[in-house]
Design a protein around this motif. Structure first.
Motif, PDB file in Angstrom:
ATOM      1  N   GLY A   1      14.069   4.955  11.705  1.00 55.81           N
ATOM      2  CA  GLY A   1      14.932   5.999  11.169  1.00 55.81           C
ATOM      3  C   GLY A   1      14.766   7.276  11.967  1.00 55.81           C
ATOM      4  N   ARG A   2      14.283   8.328  11.308  1.00 51.26           N
ATOM      5  CA  ARG A   2      14.075   9.617  11.979  1.00 51.26           C
ATOM      6  C   ARG A   2      12.604   9.928  12.204  1.00 51.26           C
ATOM      7  NH1 ARG A   2      17.912  14.162   9.649  1.00 51.26           N
ATOM      8  NH2 ARG A   2      16.663  15.211  11.203  1.00 51.26           N
ATOM      9  N   SER A   3      11.739   8.934  12.022  1.00 44.90           N
ATOM     10  CA  SER A   3      10.297   9.114  12.233  1.00 44.90           C
ATOM     11  C   SER A   3       9.892   8.448  13.544  1.00 44.90           C
ATOM     12  CB  SER A   3       9.498   8.501  11.087  1.00 44.90           C
ATOM     13  OG  SER A   3       9.809   9.152   9.885  1.00 44.90           O
ATOM     14  N   PHE A   4       9.051   9.157  14.316  1.00 44.96           N
ATOM     15  CA  PHE A   4       8.635   8.676  15.627  1.00 44.96           C
ATOM     16  C   PHE A   4       7.117   8.727  15.747  1.00 44.96           C
ATOM     17  CE2 PHE A   4      12.916  10.117  16.119  1.00 44.96           C
ATOM     18  CZ  PHE A   4      13.480   9.283  17.058  1.00 44.96           C
ATOM     19  N   LEU A   5       6.559   7.739  16.440  1.00 44.98           N
ATOM     20  CA  LEU A   5       5.152   7.738  16.835  1.00 44.98           C
ATOM     21  C   LEU A   5       5.152   7.633  18.349  1.00 44.98           C
ATOM     22  CD1 LEU A   5       2.066   7.400  16.349  1.00 44.98           C
ATOM     23  CD2 LEU A   5       2.504   4.942  16.373  1.00 44.98           C
ATOM     24  N   TYR A   6       4.518   8.606  19.005  1.00 42.21           N
ATOM     25  CA  TYR A   6       4.461   8.634  20.458  1.00 42.21           C
ATOM     26  C   TYR A   6       2.995   8.664  20.857  1.00 42.21           C
ATOM     27  CZ  TYR A   6       5.929   9.970  25.194  1.00 42.21           C
ATOM     28  OH  TYR A   6       6.170  10.005  26.545  1.00 42.21           O
ATOM     29  N   ALA A   7       2.516   7.574  21.436  1.00 39.34           N
ATOM     30  CA  ALA A   7       1.119   7.476  21.841  1.00 39.34           C
ATOM     31  C   ALA A   7       1.021   7.669  23.347  1.00 39.34           C
ATOM     32  CB  ALA A   7       0.560   6.109  21.460  1.00 39.34           C
ATOM     33  N   LEU A   8       0.019   8.448  23.772  1.00 33.84           N
ATOM     34  CA  LEU A   8      -0.224   8.733  25.186  1.00 33.84           C
ATOM     35  C   LEU A   8      -1.595   8.210  25.580  1.00 33.84           C
ATOM     36  CD1 LEU A   8       0.805  12.495  25.155  1.00 33.84           C
ATOM     37  CD2 LEU A   8       2.147  10.626  26.098  1.00 33.84           C
ATOM     38  N   GLU A   9      -1.679   7.617  26.765  1.00 34.08           N
ATOM     39  CA  GLU A   9      -2.958   7.170  27.313  1.00 34.08           C
ATOM     40  C   GLU A   9      -3.007   7.576  28.772  1.00 34.08           C
ATOM     41  OE1 GLU A   9      -5.341   3.106  26.970  1.00 34.08           O
ATOM     42  OE2 GLU A   9      -3.542   2.926  28.207  1.00 34.08           O
ATOM     43  N   GLY A  10      -4.135   8.160  29.189  1.00 31.80           N
ATOM     44  CA  GLY A  10      -4.279   8.572  30.574  1.00 31.80           C
ATOM     45  C   GLY A  10      -5.316   9.664  30.700  1.00 31.80           C
TER      46      GLY A  10
ATOM     47  N   ALA B   1      -7.247  13.048  30.489  1.00 36.59           N
ATOM     48  CA  ALA B   1      -7.243  14.031  29.392  1.00 36.59           C
ATOM     49  C   ALA B   1      -6.402  15.257  29.721  1.00 36.59           C
ATOM     50  CB  ALA B   1      -8.675  14.439  29.064  1.00 36.59           C
ATOM     51  N   ALA B   2      -6.492  15.765  30.938  1.00 35.42           N
ATOM     52  CA  ALA B   2      -5.725  16.963  31.301  1.00 35.42           C
ATOM     53  C   ALA B   2      -4.226  16.704  31.206  1.00 35.42           C
ATOM     54  CB  ALA B   2      -6.099  17.426  32.711  1.00 35.42           C
ATOM     55  N   ALA B   3      -3.779  15.545  31.642  1.00 33.77           N
ATOM     56  CA  ALA B   3      -2.355  15.208  31.584  1.00 33.77           C
ATOM     57  C   ALA B   3      -1.895  15.026  30.142  1.00 33.77           C
ATOM     58  CB  ALA B   3      -2.076  13.943  32.395  1.00 33.77           C
ATOM     59  N   ILE B   4      -2.747  14.411  29.318  1.00 33.49           N
ATOM     60  CA  ILE B   4      -2.412  14.243  27.902  1.00 33.49           C
ATOM     61  C   ILE B   4      -2.291  15.605  27.229  1.00 33.49           C
ATOM     62  CG2 ILE B   4      -3.281  13.445  25.666  1.00 33.49           C
ATOM     63  CD1 ILE B   4      -4.449  11.023  27.177  1.00 33.49           C
TER      64      ILE B   4
ATOM     65  N   ALA C   1       6.050  18.747  12.907  1.00 32.60           N
ATOM     66  CA  ALA C   1       4.905  18.095  12.254  1.00 32.60           C
ATOM     67  C   ALA C   1       4.128  17.197  13.217  1.00 32.60           C
ATOM     68  CB  ALA C   1       5.353  17.317  11.019  1.00 32.60           C
ATOM     69  N   SER C   2       3.903  17.687  14.430  1.00 33.22           N
ATOM     70  CA  SER C   2       3.137  16.930  15.418  1.00 33.22           C
ATOM     71  C   SER C   2       1.681  16.879  14.986  1.00 33.22           C
ATOM     72  CB  SER C   2       3.258  17.628  16.787  1.00 33.22           C
ATOM     73  OG  SER C   2       2.468  16.971  17.726  1.00 33.22           O
ATOM     74  N   VAL C   3       1.091  15.691  15.057  1.00 35.43           N
ATOM     75  CA  VAL C   3      -0.301  15.490  14.645  1.00 35.43           C
ATOM     76  C   VAL C   3      -1.021  14.731  15.744  1.00 35.43           C
ATOM     77  CG1 VAL C   3      -1.817  14.389  12.958  1.00 35.43           C
ATOM     78  CG2 VAL C   3       0.332  15.399  12.204  1.00 35.43           C
ATOM     79  N   LYS C   4      -2.165  15.255  16.168  1.00 34.59           N
ATOM     80  CA  LYS C   4      -3.001  14.574  17.155  1.00 34.59           C
ATOM     81  C   LYS C   4      -3.941  13.645  16.389  1.00 34.59           C
ATOM     82  CE  LYS C   4      -5.422  15.854  21.309  1.00 34.59           C
ATOM     83  NZ  LYS C   4      -6.017  16.982  22.030  1.00 34.59           N
ATOM     84  N   LEU C   5      -3.875  12.354  16.673  1.00 28.24           N
ATOM     85  CA  LEU C   5      -4.656  11.372  15.930  1.00 28.24           C
ATOM     86  C   LEU C   5      -6.053  11.143  16.511  1.00 28.24           C
ATOM     87  CD1 LEU C   5      -1.892   8.714  15.249  1.00 28.24           C
ATOM     88  CD2 LEU C   5      -2.719  10.509  13.724  1.00 28.24           C
ATOM     89  N   SER C   6      -6.185  11.292  17.828  1.00 29.53           N
ATOM     90  CA  SER C   6      -7.477  11.010  18.464  1.00 29.53           C
ATOM     91  C   SER C   6      -7.526  11.692  19.821  1.00 29.53           C
ATOM     92  CB  SER C   6      -7.641   9.499  18.642  1.00 29.53           C
ATOM     93  OG  SER C   6      -8.880   9.215  19.236  1.00 29.53           O
ATOM     94  N   THR C   7      -8.733  11.853  20.340  1.00 34.09           N
ATOM     95  CA  THR C   7      -8.894  12.405  21.684  1.00 34.09           C
ATOM     96  C   THR C   7      -9.653  11.438  22.557  1.00 34.09           C
ATOM     97  OG1 THR C   7     -10.919  13.528  21.050  1.00 34.09           O
ATOM     98  CG2 THR C   7      -8.862  14.784  20.922  1.00 34.09           C
TER      99      THR C   7
END
Length: 58
Positions: free
Chosen positions: A23-32, A34-37, A52-58
């Motif tokens: 629908g209108r909800s998105f999950l965008y995961a980044l891997e790479g 740390a500086a680029a993330i 409502a961006s939320v960082k889930l992990s570092t």
């Protein structure tokens, strides 16, 4: 920014991504690197299309 721009930026920055949506909800995961993330995350947070961006992990 188009999907082609996003893909070019991700390749340049050595990022692997996963985009899931429902629908209108998105999950965008980044891997790479740390500086680029962090740089990409800051750019996403400044984009008014994202809320409502939320960082889930570092």
């Amino acid at each position: 920014m188009t999907a082609n721009d996003r893909d070019s930026n991700n390749a340049r920055d050595d990022l692997t991504t996963l985009l899931v949506y429902h629908g209108r909800s998105f999950l965008y995961a980044l891997e790479g690197p740390a500086a680029a993330i962090n740089k990409t995350n800051e750019r996403i947070k400044l984009d008014t299309r994202h809320r409502a961006s939320v960082k889930l992990s570092t």
